[in-house]
Design a protein around this motif. Structure first.
Motif, PDB file in Angstrom:
ATOM      1  N   TRP A 257       0.834  -1.197   0.000  1.00 15.92           N
ATOM      2  CA  TRP A 257       0.000   0.000   0.000  1.00 15.92           C
ATOM      3  C   TRP A 257       0.871   1.249   0.000  1.00 15.92           C
ATOM      4  CZ3 TRP A 257       0.897   3.261   4.025  1.00 15.92           C
ATOM      5  CH2 TRP A 257       1.328   2.723   5.242  1.00 15.92           C
ATOM      6  N   GLN A 258       0.287   2.349  -0.450  1.00 19.79           N
ATOM      7  CA  GLN A 258       1.002   3.629  -0.544  1.00 19.79           C
ATOM      8  C   GLN A 258       0.059   4.779  -0.219  1.00 19.79           C
ATOM      9  OE1 GLN A 258       2.156   4.875  -4.512  1.00 19.79           O
ATOM     10  NE2 GLN A 258       3.862   6.099  -3.739  1.00 19.79           N
ATOM     11  N   ALA A 297      -3.504  11.053  -1.974  1.00 20.87           N
ATOM     12  CA  ALA A 297      -3.862   9.853  -2.719  1.00 20.87           C
ATOM     13  C   ALA A 297      -3.408   8.617  -1.958  1.00 20.87           C
ATOM     14  CB  ALA A 297      -3.225   9.881  -4.111  1.00 20.87           C
ATOM     15  N   ALA A 298      -4.091   7.512  -2.203  1.00 22.86           N
ATOM     16  CA  ALA A 298      -3.725   6.238  -1.589  1.00 22.86           C
ATOM     17  C   ALA A 298      -4.050   5.115  -2.560  1.00 22.86           C
ATOM     18  CB  ALA A 298      -4.470   6.036  -0.272  1.00 22.86           C
ATOM     19  N   ALA A 322      -8.087   9.288  -4.723  1.00 24.46           N
ATOM     20  CA  ALA A 322      -7.340  10.541  -4.552  1.00 24.46           C
ATOM     21  C   ALA A 322      -8.290  11.719  -4.614  1.00 24.46           C
ATOM     22  CB  ALA A 322      -6.255  10.675  -5.614  1.00 24.46           C
ATOM     23  N   VAL A 323      -7.828  12.837  -4.053  1.00 23.94           N
ATOM     24  CA  VAL A 323      -8.598  14.072  -4.077  1.00 23.94           C
ATOM     25  C   VAL A 323      -7.638  15.241  -4.199  1.00 23.94           C
ATOM     26  CG1 VAL A 323      -8.602  14.233  -1.547  1.00 23.94           C
ATOM     27  CG2 VAL A 323     -10.374  15.410  -2.867  1.00 23.94           C
ATOM     28  N   LEU A 336     -13.777  13.001  -4.322  1.00 19.58           N
ATOM     29  CA  LEU A 336     -12.900  11.841  -4.313  1.00 19.58           C
ATOM     30  C   LEU A 336     -13.007  11.091  -5.646  1.00 19.58           C
ATOM     31  CD1 LEU A 336     -10.998  10.329  -2.273  1.00 19.58           C
ATOM     32  CD2 LEU A 336     -12.937   8.792  -1.863  1.00 19.58           C
ATOM     33  N   ARG A 337     -11.860  10.807  -6.257  1.00 19.71           N
ATOM     34  CA  ARG A 337     -11.808  10.043  -7.507  1.00 19.71           C
ATOM     35  C   ARG A 337     -11.222   8.669  -7.210  1.00 19.71           C
ATOM     36  NH1 ARG A 337     -15.075  13.376 -10.428  1.00 19.71           N
ATOM     37  NH2 ARG A 337     -14.456  15.552  -9.979  1.00 19.71           N
ATOM     38  N   THR A 338     -11.699   7.667  -7.922  1.00 17.21           N
ATOM     39  CA  THR A 338     -11.232   6.299  -7.699  1.00 17.21           C
ATOM     40  C   THR A 338     -10.699   5.700  -8.994  1.00 17.21           C
ATOM     41  OG1 THR A 338     -13.450   5.402  -8.091  1.00 17.21           O
ATOM     42  CG2 THR A 338     -12.850   5.936  -5.810  1.00 17.21           C
TER      43      THR A 338
END
Length: 377
Positions: A257-258, A297-298, A322-323, A336-338
């Motif tokens: 994960w990041q 972002a993640a 991310a946003v 929020l974008r996915t």
């Protein structure tokens, strides 16, 4: 659009399967075999070069070469694996570029050089600034682009590094082309800009193989200040955050994960805002599809490297969110974008556990394809 590098990996993988069928003295067979066969002894440097072929609406057909140099300081297998990647390309539209990325560890980790260099004549799609920008009719900013960013880090204690960082970015010979059905106010820096930032970075890194981490943690926090006194056209500053963690989930599998963030203040040129998208995080979005002064972002990814039934082929599945916003206080789940996707892996360097990756990321804007050596993070 994102360069769709699907053809090269299929070409390389197909050639790997069919190579024994080719004539013994075939130049194609010898070239492909050299690219995919790892014959170097442990600790010795490895170098590979292979062709790429890509297509995008901005560039038409693109031809290029990718190369990868792997080595360990003093040829000692106890030292971490260093890598230098290079990619060069030219298109039928007369565009061209050279990319260079490096993660170089000194003997016993006394020094760590982490950076990237870019030179390209390449169009930049511009959708505007902010978390809500139109998905159609982007402007096209054609320009020469030069980037040099390098951290020179000294080991403080085991796995901790600290040192200065420099960031040089120049955009010149620019041409801003408005779309036919939409008008954009020209952003800061669209007529060309040069900015130099100086700062410092603190890094924790206990990874042994940066291109395919099986277990470990990487964390970086850095600060950069851009000012006319340093040669910059604009005054601004920013904090960058990058956290990555890797957990074995079996003999071959890894869960990673990041969390990644950019937080800027000041008068910032459009090309140095926090950019969502690209080959590393939020795959499937064009790099800069959404941009603003702040981004968080993640992503999470599961890797099968390789499959249990194969010595060379593997795969991944990933998802991210991310946003972007003018400032941290303006972050909202409404913006929020996915993204999510899958990838194919081919073991390019068996003795050094390095894979060639082909990823396809899916977003509300459609798919994006990526071909690179080493994992996205």
């Amino acid at each position: 659009m994102i360069l769709q590098k699907l053809l090269p990996v299929l070409f390389i993988c197909f050639s790997a399967v069919t190579a024994p069928l080719l004539a013994q003295e075939s130049w194609i067979r010898r070239t492909i075999q050299k690219a995919i066969t790892d014959t170097t002894a442990p600790g010795k440097p490895s170098f590979r070069i292979y062709p790429t072929l890509a297509y995008s609406p901005e560039t038409s057909v693109e031809f290029g070469f990718s190369s990868l140099l792997l080595f360990q300081a003093k040829n000692d297998t106890l030292n971490r694996l260093s890598e230098v990647q290079a990619f060069s390309f030219v298109t039928l539209e007369g565009q061209y570029g050279i990319w260079l990325d490096n993660a170089i560890y000194g003997n016993q980790d006394n020094w760590f050089f982490l950076g990237r260099t870019r030179f390209q004549r390449f169009p930049l799609l511009y959708y505007g600034i902010g978390p809500e920008t139109p998905g159609k009719d982007p402007a096209l900013i054609d320009a020469n682009y030069l980037l040099f960013r390098q951290r020179v880090l000294k080991k403080i204690v085991p796995d901790f590094f600290f040192g200065p960082e420099i960031d040089y970015q120049q955009l010149y010979n620019t041409n801003f082309e408005q779309p036919k059905d939409h008008f954009y106010e020209k952003p800061t820096g669209s007529d060309g800009t040069l900015n130099v930032g100086l700062g410092a970075a603190l890094v924790f890194d206990n990874r042994h193989n940066v291109l395919n981490v099986r277990k470990g943690f990487f964390g970086e926090i850095s600060f950069l200040k851009y000012h006319p006194g340093l040669g910059s056209d604009y005054t601004f500053h920013g904090i960058n955050l990058d956290l990555r963690s890797y957990h074995p989930s079996g003999k071959r599998n890894v869960l990673a994960w990041q969390v990644y963030g950019n937080f800027f203040r000041g008068n910032i040129p459009f090309n140095q805002l926090a950019l969502m998208g690209g080959e590393m995080i939020m795959r499937g979005y064009y790099s800069g599809r959404y941009r603003d002064k702040s981004m968080l972002a993640a992503q999470v990814e599961h890797r099968w490297l390789p499959f249990g039934f194969s010595k060379r082929f593997g795969a991944v599945a990933f998802a991210g969110a991310a946003v972007v916003a003018p400032k941290i206080a303006d972050f909202t789940t409404r913006h929020l974008r996915t993204s999510g996707g899958i990838g194919l892996r081919y073991l390019l360097f068996p003795k050094k556990d390095i894979y060639l990756r082909l990823d396809v990321g899916f977003t509300e804007d459609g798919p994006g394809f990526y071909l690179f050596t080493g994992e996205a993070f």
